[in-house]
Design a protein around this motif. Structure first.
Motif, PDB file in Angstrom:
ATOM      1  N   ALA A  95       0.927  -1.277  -0.125  1.00 51.77           N
ATOM      2  CA  ALA A  95       0.082  -0.039  -0.071  1.00 51.77           C
ATOM      3  C   ALA A  95       0.990   1.392  -0.109  1.00 51.77           C
ATOM      4  N   THR A  96       2.261   1.135  -0.277  1.00 49.14           N
ATOM      5  CA  THR A  96       3.069   2.317  -0.029  1.00 49.14           C
ATOM      6  C   THR A  96       2.924   3.218  -1.131  1.00 49.14           C
ATOM      7  N   ASP A 149      -5.263   2.612   9.500  1.00 50.72           N
ATOM      8  CA  ASP A 149      -5.181   3.053   8.373  1.00 50.72           C
ATOM      9  C   ASP A 149      -5.868   4.391   7.960  1.00 50.72           C
ATOM     10  N   ARG A 174      -2.529   5.465   6.023  1.00 51.26           N
ATOM     11  CA  ARG A 174      -2.810   5.923   4.486  1.00 51.26           C
ATOM     12  C   ARG A 174      -3.381   7.153   4.423  1.00 51.26           C
ATOM     13  N   GLY A 191       1.226   4.562   3.894  1.00 51.19           N
ATOM     14  CA  GLY A 191       1.334   2.902   3.740  1.00 51.19           C
ATOM     15  C   GLY A 191       2.499   2.079   3.847  1.00 51.19           C
TER      16      GLY A 191
END
Length: 227
Positions: A95-96, A149, A174, A191
């Motif tokens: 998710a980066t 998140d 995120r 992320g």
């Protein structure tokens, strides 16, 4: 000696009284500090509290309650240490993502000293100005470790980061991210993975963009500890 393995790290929760030689006293309840091993004497804990708070003219400390807790270190001052081993931790996850200013020069995102903010277990794992106020921010990569998140930074905290010259801001969360950071040209990476493997001190961050990548900017992020 401390350890960078979060599964082997301990903290202590305690109540204490500090009496000063020039008069006055200070009391703490439910205070938590990192400790270098899995046990600590009352005398050692009193000294650790004095170092952590930077207290002067202390006549004596009294520990009235103490409970050892196995949890990752948060970065208490006065407990810095390194096992001397160089460790590379890959922080890039599925998710980066990154928000990078146009024309970002590589030296602005690599080999940056890390200011680590651990908010794991906090009732509201969002960094505000007070969460950042004790840290060295200028020229640092500020990593906010939340274990969630959602949002990880208040607008007021973003203002502080810009005012004090943070080089880069990143988190395992995120977002969303306050608009002020990208407007001010501060690179932001969200992320991230494996932040629990980072020691509280002595880490340098490298966020290397993929040149010519299509779509949103992509980066490879890793940290080097123990140098």
């Amino acid at each position: 000696m401390g350890t960078s393995d979060p599964a082997a790290q301990w903290r202590v929760e305690f109540d204490a009284e500090v009496v000063f030689s020039n008069g006055g006293s200070l009391r703490t309840e439910g205070f938590r500090l990192d400790i270098p091993g899995d046990d600590i004497s009352d005398a050692e804990l009193g000294e650790l509290l004095v170092r952590h708070l930077g207290l002067l003219m202390v006549e004596r400390t009294t520990i009235t309650r103490k409970q050892l807790i196995r949890e990752p270190h948060k970065g208490s001052r006065g407990t810095e240490g390194s096992n001397g081993e160089r460790t590379v931790v890959d922080l890039t996850g599925e998710a980066t993502t990154a928000a990078l200013p146009n024309g970002l020069e590589l030296e602005r995102s690599v080999d940056l000293p890390v200011a680590l903010v651990r908010l794991l277990g906090a009732e509201k794992p969002v960094a505000d100005r007070l969460a950042l106020a004790a840290l060295e921010l200028a020229g640092h990569a500020v990593l906010v470790h939340t274990g969630t998140d959602g949002p990880f930074l208040t607008d007021e905290a973003a203002e502080l980061l810009v005012e004090w010259g943070a080089a880069l801001v990143a988190s395992d969360a995120r977002g969303p991210v306050p608009d002020l950071l990208p407007r001010a040209g501060v690179p932001v990476v969200t992320g991230l993975a494996n932040l629990d493997a980072l020691p509280p001190f002595g880490t340098r961050l490298h966020a290397v963009p993929f040149p010519g990548a299509d779509g949103p900017p992509r980066v490879r992020v890793y940290a080097v500890a123990g140098e």
